[in-house]
Design a protein around this motif. Structure first.
Motif, mmCIF file in Angstrom:
data_model
loop_
_atom_site.group_PDB
_atom_site.id
_atom_site.type_symbol
_atom_site.label_atom_id
_atom_site.label_comp_id
_atom_site.label_asym_id
_atom_site.label_seq_id
_atom_site.Cartn_x
_atom_site.Cartn_y
_atom_site.Cartn_z
ATOM 1 N N HIS A 49 7.463 34.927 8.231
ATOM 2 C CA HIS A 49 7.307 36.312 7.805
ATOM 3 C C HIS A 49 7.895 37.253 8.854
ATOM 4 N N ASN A 50 8.588 38.266 8.398
ATOM 5 C CA ASN A 50 9.099 39.337 9.255
ATOM 6 C C ASN A 50 9.149 40.588 8.392
ATOM 7 N N ALA A 51 8.591 41.694 8.879
ATOM 8 C CA ALA A 51 8.458 42.885 8.041
ATOM 9 C C ALA A 51 9.812 43.428 7.604
ATOM 10 N N LYS A 52 10.823 43.370 8.482
ATOM 11 C CA LYS A 52 12.130 43.899 8.100
ATOM 12 C C LYS A 52 12.786 43.023 7.033
ATOM 13 N N MET A 53 12.719 41.726 7.215
ATOM 14 C CA MET A 53 13.278 40.814 6.215
ATOM 15 C C MET A 53 12.574 40.973 4.867
ATOM 16 N N ASP A 54 11.242 40.990 4.911
ATOM 17 C CA ASP A 54 10.483 41.069 3.673
ATOM 18 C C ASP A 54 10.652 42.431 2.997
ATOM 19 N N ALA A 55 10.765 43.496 3.791
ATOM 20 C CA ALA A 55 11.012 44.820 3.200
ATOM 21 C C ALA A 55 12.384 44.860 2.530
ATOM 22 N N TYR A 56 13.382 44.221 3.159
ATOM 23 C CA TYR A 56 14.715 44.163 2.557
ATOM 24 C C TYR A 56 14.675 43.409 1.226
ATOM 25 N N LEU A 57 13.972 42.282 1.177
ATOM 26 C CA LEU A 57 13.866 41.512 -0.057
ATOM 27 C C LEU A 57 13.107 42.293 -1.126
ATOM 28 N N ALA A 58 12.046 42.983 -0.730
ATOM 29 C CA ALA A 58 11.300 43.808 -1.677
ATOM 30 C C ALA A 58 12.157 44.976 -2.175
ATOM 31 N N PHE A 59 12.976 45.534 -1.285
ATOM 32 C CA PHE A 59 13.908 46.605 -1.656
ATOM 33 C C PHE A 59 14.876 46.123 -2.743
ATOM 34 N N ARG A 60 15.427 44.918 -2.564
ATOM 35 C CA ARG A 60 16.336 44.344 -3.562
ATOM 36 C C ARG A 60 15.611 44.065 -4.878
ATOM 37 N N LEU A 61 14.380 43.571 -4.770
ATOM 38 C CA LEU A 61 13.595 43.267 -5.963
ATOM 39 C C LEU A 61 13.243 44.542 -6.720
ATOM 40 N N PHE A 62 12.880 45.588 -6.005
ATOM 41 C CA PHE A 62 12.559 46.871 -6.633
ATOM 42 C C PHE A 62 13.771 47.419 -7.379
ATOM 43 N N SER A 63 14.940 47.326 -6.771
ATOM 44 C CA SER A 63 16.177 47.761 -7.427
ATOM 45 C C SER A 63 16.418 46.956 -8.699
ATOM 46 N N PHE A 64 16.193 45.660 -8.624
ATOM 47 C CA PHE A 64 16.369 44.778 -9.789
ATOM 48 C C PHE A 64 15.519 45.242 -10.963
ATOM 49 N N PHE A 65 14.234 45.520 -10.696
ATOM 50 C CA PHE A 65 13.342 45.923 -11.777
ATOM 51 C C PHE A 65 13.603 47.357 -12.242
ATOM 52 N N CYS A 66 13.944 48.244 -11.330
ATOM 53 C CA CYS A 66 14.198 49.643 -11.708
ATOM 54 C C CYS A 66 15.317 49.763 -12.728
ATOM 55 N N PHE A 67 16.375 48.971 -12.543
ATOM 56 C CA PHE A 67 17.576 49.181 -13.340
ATOM 57 C C PHE A 67 17.751 48.145 -14.447
ATOM 58 N N LEU A 68 16.673 47.398 -14.770
ATOM 59 C CA LEU A 68 16.734 46.501 -15.923
ATOM 60 C C LEU A 68 16.708 47.282 -17.225
ATOM 61 N N ASP A 69 15.861 48.283 -17.286
ATOM 62 C CA ASP A 69 15.686 49.053 -18.516
ATOM 63 C C ASP A 69 15.700 50.543 -18.207
ATOM 64 N N CYS A 70 15.913 51.342 -19.231
ATOM 65 C CA CYS A 70 15.898 52.800 -19.083
ATOM 66 C C CYS A 70 15.160 53.389 -20.287
ATOM 67 N N PRO A 71 14.176 54.221 -20.095
ATOM 68 C CA PRO A 71 13.637 54.661 -18.815
ATOM 69 C C PRO A 71 12.673 53.630 -18.218
ATOM 70 N N VAL A 72 12.303 53.840 -16.967
ATOM 71 C CA VAL A 72 11.319 52.997 -16.296
ATOM 72 C C VAL A 72 9.929 53.548 -16.599
ATOM 73 N N GLN A 73 9.003 52.644 -16.880
ATOM 74 C CA GLN A 73 7.615 53.047 -17.095
ATOM 75 C C GLN A 73 6.757 52.521 -15.949
#
Length: 216
Positions: free
Chosen positions: A153-177
């Protein structure tokens, strides 16, 4: 439900991860705190290590207290963190209940004011989207992004992965709920998975070998 334009939600959020000496905010402390702000010009990163005399969770995060002797105190880092995120409405993290608990309780113990942010839980989002139950972050990023993450575990690594995951979910559909979950301040991104809509593969340019391979 609250509806958002994907870009509106994305740029109103900050993605956070932290490493701690244990699981209980009343007696354990934060060792590393990372926050990543999405901006149109690229991510802005806040990453701080915190002074600690000992680390009972060394077997999980490999943070050696000997390397923290000259780091700022938890109170100093939390004060700086809340100033960094004050322009955002949402704090996003993989296990938002844990991060929320630590950030707010440790801030109150240090008598620091903290923002009234809503928290978005990506673990709840992933669980709801795939109907899998709760899974760890490495499972989610491997399934959604094709990325194999670092062992420790490393906060910077995990934050980067969460950042990528958040982007993935945000832009799957429009609008976001956003859908409220079991605590008043906790939300998840609500997405109806369509069988005829294949998941978009994203390049796995980072395989988690070491911290220096991160793009920021």
């Amino acid at each position: 439900m609250r509806n958002f334009n994907p870009e509106e939600l994305f740029y109103s959020s900050v993605v956070v991860d932290l490493e701690t000496t244990g699981l209980f905010a009343g007696k354990d402390q934060i060792l590393q705190l990372c926050a990543i702000k999405p901006t149109p010009k690229g991510p802005v990163v806040f990453n701080r290590y915190i002074y600690a005399e000992e680390n009972p969770a060394y077997h999980i995060n490999r943070i050696d207290p000997m390397n923290l002797k000259d780091c700022p105190t938890e109170k100093e880092v939390l004060r700086e963190f809340w100033a960094f995120v004050q322009d955002r409405d949402f704090i996003v993290s993989y296990n938002a209940a844990f991060e929320m608990h630590f950030l707010e309780e440790r801030s109150e113990l240090h008598q620091l004011p903290h923002g009234n942010h809503a928290y978005i839980c990506l673990m709840e989002t992933f669980s709801d989207f795939f109907s899998t139950g709760w899974k760890k972050l490495p499972v989610a990023v491997r399934r959604c992004l094709g990325i194999r993450s670092f062992k420790w575990h490393n906060a910077k690594m995990d934050a980067y992965l969460a950042f990528r995951l958040f982007s993935f979910f945000c832009f799957l559909d429009c609008p976001v709920q956003l859908e409220p979950i079991w605590a008043p301040k906790l939300w998840r991104v609500k997405i109806t998975r369509l069988k005829e809509k294949p998941l978009r593969k994203q390049p796995a340019e980072w395989s988690g070998k070491d911290d220096e391979e991160l793009p920021f």
